[in-house]
Design an enzyme around this catalytic site. Sequence first.
Site, PDB file in Angstrom:
ATOM      1  N   SER A  52      25.135 -22.781  79.080  1.00 19.01           N
ATOM      2  CA  SER A  52      26.246 -23.455  78.175  1.00 19.01           C
ATOM      3  C   SER A  52      27.636 -22.809  78.731  1.00 19.01           C
ATOM      4  O   SER A  52      28.467 -22.809  77.952  1.00 19.01           O
ATOM      5  CB  SER A  52      25.730 -22.675  77.124  1.00 19.01           C
ATOM      6  OG  SER A  52      26.054 -21.861  77.051  1.00 19.01           O
ATOM      7  N   ASP A  90      19.838 -18.323  83.130  1.00 19.17           N
ATOM      8  CA  ASP A  90      20.218 -19.912  83.522  1.00 19.17           C
ATOM      9  C   ASP A  90      19.523 -20.237  84.582  1.00 19.17           C
ATOM     10  O   ASP A  90      20.734 -20.507  85.123  1.00 19.17           O
ATOM     11  CB  ASP A  90      20.533 -20.866  82.574  1.00 19.17           C
ATOM     12  CG  ASP A  90      19.761 -21.393  81.057  1.00 19.17           C
ATOM     13  OD1 ASP A  90      19.461 -21.173  81.034  1.00 19.17           O
ATOM     14  OD2 ASP A  90      21.539 -21.806  80.009  1.00 19.17           O
ATOM     15  N   LYS A 120      15.252 -19.090  83.578  1.00 20.86           N
ATOM     16  CA  LYS A 120      15.625 -19.872  82.141  1.00 20.86           C
ATOM     17  C   LYS A 120      15.298 -20.908  82.681  1.00 20.86           C
ATOM     18  O   LYS A 120      16.125 -21.272  83.853  1.00 20.86           O
ATOM     19  CB  LYS A 120      15.360 -19.383  80.892  1.00 20.86           C
ATOM     20  CG  LYS A 120      15.517 -20.447  80.065  1.00 20.86           C
ATOM     21  CD  LYS A 120      16.800 -20.517  78.551  1.00 20.86           C
ATOM     22  CE  LYS A 120      17.671 -20.975  78.213  1.00 20.86           C
ATOM     23  NZ  LYS A 120      17.849 -22.461  78.566  1.00 20.86           N
ATOM     24  N   GLU A 122      14.101 -25.585  82.254  1.00 23.29           N
ATOM     25  CA  GLU A 122      14.605 -26.174  80.927  1.00 23.29           C
ATOM     26  C   GLU A 122      13.621 -27.344  81.016  1.00 23.29           C
ATOM     27  O   GLU A 122      12.711 -27.917  82.156  1.00 23.29           O
ATOM     28  CB  GLU A 122      15.586 -27.191  80.882  1.00 23.29           C
ATOM     29  CG  GLU A 122      16.740 -26.811  80.506  1.00 23.29           C
ATOM     30  CD  GLU A 122      18.145 -27.745  80.427  1.00 23.29           C
ATOM     31  OE1 GLU A 122      17.256 -28.753  79.703  1.00 23.29           O
ATOM     32  OE2 GLU A 122      18.954 -27.092  79.406  1.00 23.29           O
ATOM     33  N   GLU A 189      14.989 -25.559  71.028  1.00 19.08           N
ATOM     34  CA  GLU A 189      16.161 -25.988  70.772  1.00 19.08           C
ATOM     35  C   GLU A 189      15.837 -27.131  69.917  1.00 19.08           C
ATOM     36  O   GLU A 189      15.681 -28.636  70.093  1.00 19.08           O
ATOM     37  CB  GLU A 189      17.177 -26.504  71.982  1.00 19.08           C
ATOM     38  CG  GLU A 189      18.230 -26.869  71.334  1.00 19.08           C
ATOM     39  CD  GLU A 189      19.323 -26.778  72.830  1.00 19.08           C
ATOM     40  OE1 GLU A 189      19.029 -26.082  73.497  1.00 19.08           O
ATOM     41  OE2 GLU A 189      20.530 -26.473  72.564  1.00 19.08           O
TER      42      GLU A 189
HETATM   43  O1  KIV Z   1      22.591 -21.937  77.830  1.00 20.00           O
HETATM   44  C1  KIV Z   1      22.386 -22.296  76.559  1.00 20.00           C
HETATM   45  O2  KIV Z   1      23.218 -21.291  75.812  1.00 20.00           O
HETATM   46  C2  KIV Z   1      21.280 -22.445  76.453  1.00 20.00           C
HETATM   47  C3  KIV Z   1      20.984 -22.517  74.718  1.00 20.00           C
HETATM   48  C4  KIV Z   1      21.486 -22.859  73.566  1.00 20.00           C
HETATM   49  C5  KIV Z   1      19.196 -21.425  74.807  1.00 20.00           C
HETATM   50  O3  KIV Z   1      20.533 -22.941  76.866  1.00 20.00           O
END
Ligand code: KIV
Length: 271
Positions: A52, A90, A120, A122, A189
Amino acid sequence: MSVNKEIKKVTTNTLQKMKAAGENISMITAYDFSFARIFDHAGIDIILVGDSASNVMAGHETTLPITLDQMIYHAQSVVRGIDRCLVVVDMPFGYYQSNSDVALASAIKIMKETGGHSVKLEGGEEVLDSVKKIVSAGIPVMGHLGLTPQSIYKFGTYNVRAKEEEEAAKLKRDALLLQEAGAFAIVLEKIPATLAKEVSQSLHIPTIGIGGGGDCDGQVLVMHDMLGINTEFKPRFLRQYLNLHEQITGAVKQYIADVKSGDFPNESEQY
Ligand code: KIV
């Protein structure tokens, strides 16, 4: 005493114990040293260096444009600010989807260059080989199901996911597969609360909800949303704890006025 307070540093094992003890897990995004330091000292369990950053730091419309090196820069800054919480980084779009060797190379680069504690990514069944390979290399992996923003052009909207039986069944299956592949937690989510509850109860690893209701094992919010730095984004799941946009605008307007009028700096503010 809570599991969180008994420990010096939050690890994936701590999260496991928190789930077993019924203690909710707190997670927030951060992208820089200063906010990471504040959140860590406030006692947050997990900081997510979310992609994000592509939206809230770089101003892109989606999470797709951010690069691995840009994520690494944000994660390095966050890691310098924390003493205690777990840092999840991420994996950005384009750096793990093609095959599991690419995914492993990206995860290793993140771990080597940032000092973060986990990654993390997806998706469910589609990324299973990558999850297994990354976990086999000793890198903890958090999954992310439901509304997965890197697939926004496939979904077409940011609406609630898995309302229909077929998609809900796939999500339940994916959650179990991710757990079997060795994921230590899963973000859920924007899915119906009843589904998130069912998934959370079916897993021994924790779920972290964002728009997944109160029966997830933890919650995550994007810092710019919960602190009211963003004002346009107001989904139902968001609780806004501050209105920093208004407060910062007021402070900066006052500063401008003080500079223009010559009130700043005064005698005690100069050498
Ligand atoms: O990138 C992010 O902020 C996220 C959250 C919405 C869990 O993956």
